[in-house]
Design a protein around this motif. Sequence first.
Motif, short mmCIF file in Angstrom:
data_model
loop_
_atom_site.label_atom_id
_atom_site.label_comp_id
_atom_site.label_asym_id
_atom_site.label_seq_id
_atom_site.Cartn_x
_atom_site.Cartn_y
_atom_site.Cartn_z
N ASP A 83 3.35 -5.60 -7.53
CA ASP A 83 3.18 -5.74 -6.10
C ASP A 83 4.40 -5.16 -5.43
N ASP A 239 -0.43 -6.94 1.19
CA ASP A 239 0.40 -7.00 -0.01
C ASP A 239 -0.42 -6.47 -1.17
N VAL A 241 -1.69 -5.43 -4.63
CA VAL A 241 -1.45 -5.99 -5.95
C VAL A 241 -2.28 -5.23 -6.98
#
Length: 271
Positions: A83, A239, A241
């Motif tokens: 991430d 975010d 990932v």
Amino acid sequence: MKQIFIILSIAFFAVSCKSSKKNTPAPENQTENTAGTIIVEPKAENTSKKANKKAITEMATDHYALFNDFNTLSITADVDYKDKNMDQSPTADIKIEKGKQILISVKALFGVTVAKVYLTPERASYYEITGSHYDGDYKFIKDFLGTEVTYENVENLLLGKAFYDLNTNEYQKIKNNELELKLNQFLMRLVLGSKNQVASTEVTEDKSADKLVIQYPSYQSSDNIYLPKEIKIHAMRKDDVQIRIDYKKVSVNQSVDFKYKIPSGSKAIKI
């Protein structure tokens, strides 16, 4: 490691309803493939409900015929996790007692356990050695996503089965090997391979550009059990990932220890 727990415990459904308002939804009838290229997808075929149901029933029969029954599985896996803040390559021991419990032990260098995830039909729990834990039920997932996710869904994902049952949910066939399922504000697209195995699952959320793509590039047969060889997860959101899980060793129907205890002094967190 909190991110790993969240992703595993909600079967990698990391498409947040609380995404940034700056995100813009993809144009109608477009989606993004795993290489990032925008491709145009056809609208659903104009077939009757009866014909649609028959086609999906046939696909379901072939799909579930791939999987033989078992009592326990013990899987050793390599994991790559990325991430914006982390780039790690732990290993994971995944233990499954079918329909009853899943225990995932995440290990860092030299085999040191840094986190554990424990799931049953009633309980979702995890702890990490840094001193925090969550121990509760799956209600937080429904509150977070606005759609139901159960223990069975998580087990299906790890086994390579269709996340939501093909026989009891209202899938629509949109192409020869592609199905769609509407789940409240989510749209799930399921792509099946030549044996009607799951090739990929893609989830998008109506009000954002958030997307989750789960791919199964390859499968294996171990002790007459059909399982994924590799699982790739890409949660495309604020975010970003990416997770890759490679099943290195599989043991079937052996005695498995599901010992799980949250360390004393660990601090409970809210998710």
